[in-house]
Design a protein around this motif. Structure first.
Motif, PDB file in Angstrom:
ATOM      1  N   UNK A   1      12.554 -21.694  -1.850  1.00 46.26           N
ATOM      2  CA  UNK A   1      13.586 -20.863  -2.476  1.00 46.26           C
ATOM      3  C   UNK A   1      14.969 -21.302  -1.998  1.00 46.26           C
ATOM      4  N   UNK A   2      15.905 -21.443  -2.917  1.00 41.56           N
ATOM      5  CA  UNK A   2      17.273 -21.826  -2.592  1.00 41.56           C
ATOM      6  C   UNK A   2      18.029 -20.624  -2.020  1.00 41.56           C
ATOM      7  N   UNK A   3      18.922 -20.907  -1.072  1.00 42.95           N
ATOM      8  CA  UNK A   3      19.728 -19.841  -0.475  1.00 42.95           C
ATOM      9  C   UNK A   3      21.058 -20.421  -0.019  1.00 42.95           C
ATOM     10  N   UNK A   4      21.979 -19.544   0.305  1.00 41.83           N
ATOM     11  CA  UNK A   4      23.278 -19.978   0.821  1.00 41.83           C
ATOM     12  C   UNK A   4      23.684 -19.071   1.979  1.00 41.83           C
ATOM     13  N   UNK A   5      24.120 -19.698   3.063  1.00 41.74           N
ATOM     14  CA  UNK A   5      24.600 -18.968   4.237  1.00 41.74           C
ATOM     15  C   UNK A   5      26.082 -19.295   4.409  1.00 41.74           C
ATOM     16  N   UNK A   6      26.939 -18.318   4.182  1.00 44.44           N
ATOM     17  CA  UNK A   6      28.374 -18.519   4.375  1.00 44.44           C
ATOM     18  C   UNK A   6      28.793 -17.849   5.674  1.00 44.44           C
ATOM     19  N   UNK A   7      29.757 -18.466   6.360  1.00 44.07           N
ATOM     20  CA  UNK A   7      30.226 -17.959   7.649  1.00 44.07           C
ATOM     21  C   UNK A   7      31.745 -17.842   7.592  1.00 44.07           C
ATOM     22  N   UNK A   8      32.243 -16.612   7.462  1.00 44.86           N
ATOM     23  CA  UNK A   8      33.676 -16.376   7.424  1.00 44.86           C
ATOM     24  C   UNK A   8      34.179 -16.270   8.866  1.00 44.86           C
TER      25      UNK A   8
END
Length: 232
Positions: A100-107
């Motif tokens: 499964x594709x996912x995205x982890x963003x870190x602000x």
């Protein structure tokens, strides 16, 4: 005729019950996404900023057997950072694996040039600005604290607004190759000092090798003022 309708109704009821049973035995796509989300939340804990996990959709046409304990995992070489792929597998009762594709963003905060930074000159505070953005879209080894870059020199000229990368910065050496240095060693009841020559450059706190007048090679910790601390 009545018997025919009775039989037909029984067939339809059985088909309906079988259909419901099949649906109940299928893996819920929402649970797959929940497993990925929970896994990435744990894997990204401790990253320098506010983490947001977004899990891609699961193909509703995919029919997987229900699994009581789906296990999420990262593929070799993958990281819980930016766009990534997470695997979910089931060991029993019916083994299967899905990706499964996912995205982890870190602000988080990063350090950028507030003014042009010339090549080879020590960086000072007035040349720096603290900015905020998604660190996963920034260059590799980006600086996140001014203390990481102050006093260092850049291998390249940096324009205003550009993020600072640690891999493009050098620490100013306090000991240079060929320099005469003072070896110092302190211990319970003694203090030793001798002259030697540095074999390589070293910044404050780095290990450097020196050569004594007798030709012996000794390793110590470089310190400002041309000193090298040695532990015996």
């Amino acid at each position: 005729m009545k018997t025919f309708y009775t039989v037909l109704s029984g067939v339809m009821l059985a088909a309906l019950l079988n259909g419901n049973a099949t649906a109940a035995e299928a893996m819920d796509p929402a649970k797959l996404r929940q497993a990925v989300d929970a896994f990435l939340q744990v894997q990204s804990a401790g990253l320098p900023g506010k983490v947001t996990v977004t899990v891609g959709n699961v193909d509703a046409r995919m029919k997987l057997a229900a699994c009581p304990a789906p296990e999420a995992f990262l593929m070799p070489g993958s990281k819980p950072w930016g766009k990534t792929t997470v695997g979910v597998r089931c060991a029993a009762p019916s083994p299967w694996t899905v990706y499964i594709q996912a995205n982890v963003s870190v602000l988080g905060n990063y350090i950028a040039a507030a003014a042009p930074v010339p090549q080879g000159q020590p960086i000072v505070d007035s040349q720096l600005a603290t900015m905020q953005g998604d660190l996963t879209t920034m260059p590799a080894s980006i600086a996140t604290d001014k203390a990481q870059v102050l006093g260092r020199t850049s291998n390249i000229a940096i324009s205003a607004g550009m993020p600072l990368r640690l891999d493009s910065l050098r620490i100013k050496p306090v000991v240079q190759s060929g320099q005469l240095v003072r070896l110092v060693s302190n211990g319970p009841g003694f203090k030793v000092s001798a002259e030697a020559k540095a074999v390589a450059n070293a910044a404050d706190g780095q290990v450097v090798q020196v050569r004594t007048a007798g030709g012996q090679h000794i390793s110590g910790i470089a310190r400002a003022g041309g000193m090298v601390e040695v532990a015996f």
